[in-house]
Design a protein around this motif. Structure first.
Motif, PDB file in Angstrom:
ATOM      1  N   ALA A 128      27.731  24.195  80.802  1.00  0.00           N
ATOM      2  CA  ALA A 128      28.460  24.501  79.572  1.00  0.00           C
ATOM      3  C   ALA A 128      28.824  25.978  79.521  1.00  0.00           C
ATOM      4  N   GLU A 129      27.896  26.837  79.956  1.00  0.00           N
ATOM      5  CA  GLU A 129      28.176  28.276  80.004  1.00  0.00           C
ATOM      6  C   GLU A 129      29.344  28.570  80.941  1.00  0.00           C
ATOM      7  N   GLU A 130      29.354  27.906  82.122  1.00  0.00           N
ATOM      8  CA  GLU A 130      30.405  28.151  83.123  1.00  0.00           C
ATOM      9  C   GLU A 130      31.764  27.664  82.621  1.00  0.00           C
ATOM     10  N   ILE A 131      31.789  26.506  81.953  1.00  0.00           N
ATOM     11  CA  ILE A 131      33.056  25.939  81.490  1.00  0.00           C
ATOM     12  C   ILE A 131      33.620  26.742  80.320  1.00  0.00           C
ATOM     13  N   THR A 132      32.765  27.114  79.347  1.00  0.00           N
ATOM     14  CA  THR A 132      33.253  27.752  78.112  1.00  0.00           C
ATOM     15  C   THR A 132      33.348  29.266  78.201  1.00  0.00           C
ATOM     16  N   GLY A 133      32.578  29.855  79.129  1.00  0.00           N
ATOM     17  CA  GLY A 133      32.542  31.313  79.211  1.00  0.00           C
ATOM     18  C   GLY A 133      31.538  31.943  78.261  1.00  0.00           C
ATOM     19  N   TRP A 134      30.858  31.129  77.454  1.00  0.00           N
ATOM     20  CA  TRP A 134      29.851  31.616  76.510  1.00  0.00           C
ATOM     21  C   TRP A 134      28.465  31.447  77.121  1.00  0.00           C
ATOM     22  N   LEU A 135      27.644  32.523  77.032  1.00  0.00           N
ATOM     23  CA  LEU A 135      26.249  32.419  77.442  1.00  0.00           C
ATOM     24  C   LEU A 135      25.460  31.749  76.321  1.00  0.00           C
ATOM     25  N   SER A 136      24.351  31.098  76.703  1.00  0.00           N
ATOM     26  CA  SER A 136      23.535  30.382  75.720  1.00  0.00           C
ATOM     27  C   SER A 136      23.023  31.322  74.643  1.00  0.00           C
ATOM     28  N   LYS A 137      22.605  32.507  75.062  1.00  0.00           N
ATOM     29  CA  LYS A 137      22.049  33.449  74.093  1.00  0.00           C
ATOM     30  C   LYS A 137      23.117  33.976  73.133  1.00  0.00           C
ATOM     31  N   GLU A 138      24.407  33.988  73.576  1.00  0.00           N
ATOM     32  CA  GLU A 138      25.492  34.429  72.706  1.00  0.00           C
ATOM     33  C   GLU A 138      25.873  33.335  71.692  1.00  0.00           C
ATOM     34  N   ALA A 139      25.853  32.110  72.167  1.00  0.00           N
ATOM     35  CA  ALA A 139      26.313  31.009  71.321  1.00  0.00           C
ATOM     36  C   ALA A 139      25.244  30.455  70.400  1.00  0.00           C
ATOM     37  N   LYS A 140      23.986  30.697  70.757  1.00  0.00           N
ATOM     38  CA  LYS A 140      22.896  30.103  69.986  1.00  0.00           C
ATOM     39  C   LYS A 140      22.950  30.558  68.535  1.00  0.00           C
ATOM     40  N   ASN A 141      22.767  29.583  67.651  1.00  0.00           N
ATOM     41  CA  ASN A 141      22.784  29.768  66.196  1.00  0.00           C
ATOM     42  C   ASN A 141      24.184  29.997  65.617  1.00  0.00           C
ATOM     43  N   GLU A 142      25.232  29.983  66.492  1.00  0.00           N
ATOM     44  CA  GLU A 142      26.605  30.081  65.995  1.00  0.00           C
ATOM     45  C   GLU A 142      27.107  28.671  65.642  1.00  0.00           C
ATOM     46  N   ASN A 143      28.139  28.623  64.775  1.00  0.00           N
ATOM     47  CA  ASN A 143      28.713  27.323  64.416  1.00  0.00           C
ATOM     48  C   ASN A 143      29.596  26.810  65.565  1.00  0.00           C
ATOM     49  N   PHE A 144      29.439  25.542  65.924  1.00  0.00           N
ATOM     50  CA  PHE A 144      30.166  24.953  67.054  1.00  0.00           C
ATOM     51  C   PHE A 144      31.685  25.106  66.883  1.00  0.00           C
TER      52      PHE A 144
END
Length: 644
Positions: free
Chosen positions: A41-57
């Motif tokens: 998911a990180e590779e496809i979206t460009g978002w790291l887990s730690k960056e996306a965590k707790n953000e709204n989908f």
């Protein structure tokens, strides 16, 4: 909460497993807050887990329809609303962190705790951008191919319409010219007058040859040229070809001779007219391009196996020859060795292209050997089944008999010269003739007088023949009036088209007198065979009227015997097809073709020849295809001829 229930419940094994998946995995809680992204998911979206965590989908993973650019509803919202798994549409895409658009396929499913409570959503997705790009490329190519096909079909239709109109426009005046010449040749003439008329007729025939070249080429391109398969005298054919070209060769002081192998059977089965067309073309070309020396036609027996012979035909000249740069283009359409405006010979540039295609249809291939300045040799090999003796047609001079049945005929024709020619032909047979200049006049005359036959031209001013026929048919109550199309339209399918419009028969222009009389009387007498068996008329080579009896006509009482032979041969053919025995298939197809020819079943004969040709080429699938048509055609024949 989902984090405590799944991800932080000392379940490192599950987390590691999700991280190793090739598909992207995103886990959110019931509020749409992101709890987990795996490596894919990180590779496809460009978002790291730690960056996306707790953000709204929906905030960091906007979804769009890539085709339209419109935003699409989040699958998270759909799962929360419906409480069941939800997928995405085909054109769905994701905008990545670096603002790239990627096609994705995804499935979103609800997550429930041990008590069945809805606690979150898991989204499993993959990047299908490359696959989708290939699909779109294929779709675009398919669209382009479809457009190209439609354009080609439109161009072909336009060409066919052009050829049909051209045929009509040229054949109409040509019909008048040939008809008037033929009628004048029936009168008392001195030698000079007859010679002048024969020269005029020769010029008309040359013009007709140009027309036929163009129409033949069109039929070949469309795959609609029919090859006959009949018994013929091969030696007699070759002698006729030499005689037909001798006067032209003598005029140029060129020697024209032929060599005929003594081991060649006298009678073969094939298409003598198309063979004549090819050889006439080759000899005619040789004479055109030869100023001195000789031209030789050779027919050589290459091989004789199982009642079949392979013959090599060659036409060799001592003419100008062909240069190396031209030898590869001479068989192309409209190609000429000398295309300059000062060239000394004429022609359409279609002769060799047509000849090569004709030889291919007959199972051979036209080739050439040539040296510039030293002459050329054109040659091809064809395989023929051995035939049987052809019954001679008895000819004797004859004047047109006056008919005993006085027919009232309405001739609907706008061309004044054609009116005069056809009217004189009809009056020679003692018919009564009225003339209408167009379809509208024809309807008025039909309403005021009863006619035995209506001869209807197609292309006319005010109202054409098809419209007039439709109105006449609507006005008919009890008595049916035969309407015969008499037209310069002479392309494949024209006859069927006119018959479908309510007409009873078809005569192409230029009109042949014997054909005209036979068709008229076939629709106005109780028995065509009884009334017309002693009335066959045609113009001879010098324009004279000839009468002939066709003694080869099969009697009706012989049909049941031949039909039974046909039935047996077709059954044997189907067995050979099942066993894939090509030699037997070819032999049986030839037999069916010969039997069909004996009782003039031309459709069955043509299809059988196609089976024979397919087997000769080793194409079993094509042979099976045509064999099915043979069986279907025979079933129809059984019902129409006799009960087997």
């Amino acid at each position: 909460m989902i984090e405590n229930s799944i991800l932080n419940n000392n379940n490192s094994f599950l987390i590691n497993a999700l991280s190793c998946m090739a598909d992207g995995v995103i886990v959110v809680d019931v509020n749409g807050k992101i709890m987990f992204l795996n490596s894919a998911a990180e590779e496809i979206t460009g978002w790291l887990s730690k960056e996306a965590k707790n953000e709204n989908f929906n905030t960091i993973f906007p979804l769009i329809n890539i085709s339209t650019g419109e935003k699409i509803r989040s699958p998270i919202d759909n799962v929360i609303k419906l409480g069941k798994s939800v997928g995405l549409t085909k054109n769905s895409g994701l905008i990545t962190k670096d603002n790239r658009k990627k096609y994705i396929s995804a499935n979103s499913s609800p997550i429930k705790d041990d008590y069945g409570n809805f606690i979150g959503v898991v989204v499993v997705f993959r990047d299908i951008t490359r696959i989708r790009s290939i699909e779109l490329e294929l779709i675009n190519k398919e669209i382009e191919l479809r457009k190209a096909k439609e354009q080609a079909e439109a161009a072909s239709k336009a060409k066919s319409e052009f050829l049909a109109n051209m045929s009509h426009e040229i054949r109409t005046p040509l019909n008048g010219l040939v008809g008037m010449v033929d009628l004048t040749l029936l009168t008392d003439l001195n030698c000079e007058q007859k010679e002048n008329l024969m020269t005029a007729k020769s010029c008309a025939n040359s013009l007709l040859k140009v027309i036929n070249d163009i129409l033949d080429f069109s039929k070949l391109e469309a795959g609609k040229l029919v090859i006959e398969n009949i018994n013929f005298d091969i030696k007699n054919l070759i002698e006729e070809i030499i005689r037909a070209n001798s006067s032209t060769a003598v005029a140029k002081e060129i020697e024209l001779n032929y060599t005929f192998s003594s081991t060649i059977p006298q009678f073969l089965i094939g298409d003598p007219n198309r063979l004549r067309q090819v050889l006439n073309n080759l000899i005619s070309n040789a004479i055109k391009f030869t100023e001195h020396g000789e031209i030789s036609l050779k027919v050589k027996n290459i091989e004789t196996i199982d009642e079949h012979v392979k013959l090599e035909f060659s036409v060799t000249d001592t003419g100008i020859g062909i240069s190396e740069e031209n030898i590869n283009t001479i068989f192309e359409s409209f190609s000429q060795v000398d295309s300059s405006s000062t060239r000394t010979v004429g022609g359409t540039g279609l002769g060799l292209a047509i000849s090569r295609q004709l030889t291919k249809i007959m199972g051979g291939n036209l080739l050439v050997k040539s040296k510039f300045g030293q002459g050329s040799s054109f040659y091809f090999i064809l395989k023929f089944p051995v035939g049987k003796e052809v019954k001679k047609i008895i000819k004797q001079p004859f004047k047109i008999n006056k008919t005993t049945k006085k027919l009232n005929i309405l001739l609907v024709e706008d061309d004044k010269l054609n009116q005069q020619v056809i009217e004189r032909m009809l009056k020679e047979r003692a018919y009564f003739v009225d003339i209408a200049n167009n379809g509208s006049e024809a309807i008025k005359m039909y309403e005021n007088k009863k006619y035995d036959v209506i001869l209807m031209d197609i292309q006319m001013p005010v109202m054409n023949g098809i419209e007039a026929t439709k109105i006449i048919r609507e006005k008919e109550i009890e008595n049916h009036t035969p309407i015969i199309a008499i037209t310069a339209y002479a392309l494949k399918g024209d006859k069927e088209k006119f018959l479908s419009k309510g007409m009873d028969d078809y005569i192409p222009k230029p009109v042949k007198m014997d054909k005209l009389f036979n068709v008229i009387e076939s629709h106005t007498t109780g028995s065509k065979e009884e009334n017309l068996k002693n009335f066959n008329i045609r113009f001879g080579e010098n324009g004279e009227i000839e009468f002939f009896n066709d003694e080869s006509r099969i009697l009706n009482k012989e049909k049941p015997i031949i039909m039974k032979k046909l039935l047996y041969s077709i059954e044997e053919l189907n067995k050979a097809l099942q066993k894939k025995q090509l030699s037997s298939i070819e032999r049986l197809a030839n037999k069916i073709k010969s039997l069909s020819d004996e009782i003039n079943i031309y459709e069955l004969k043509d299809i059988s020849f196609k089976i024979e040709l397919s087997a000769r080429r080793g194409d079993l699938n094509e042979a099976v295809y045509y064999a099915k048509k043979v069986s279907e055609e025979f079933e129809i024949l059984k019902k129409s001829i006799l009960d087997i």
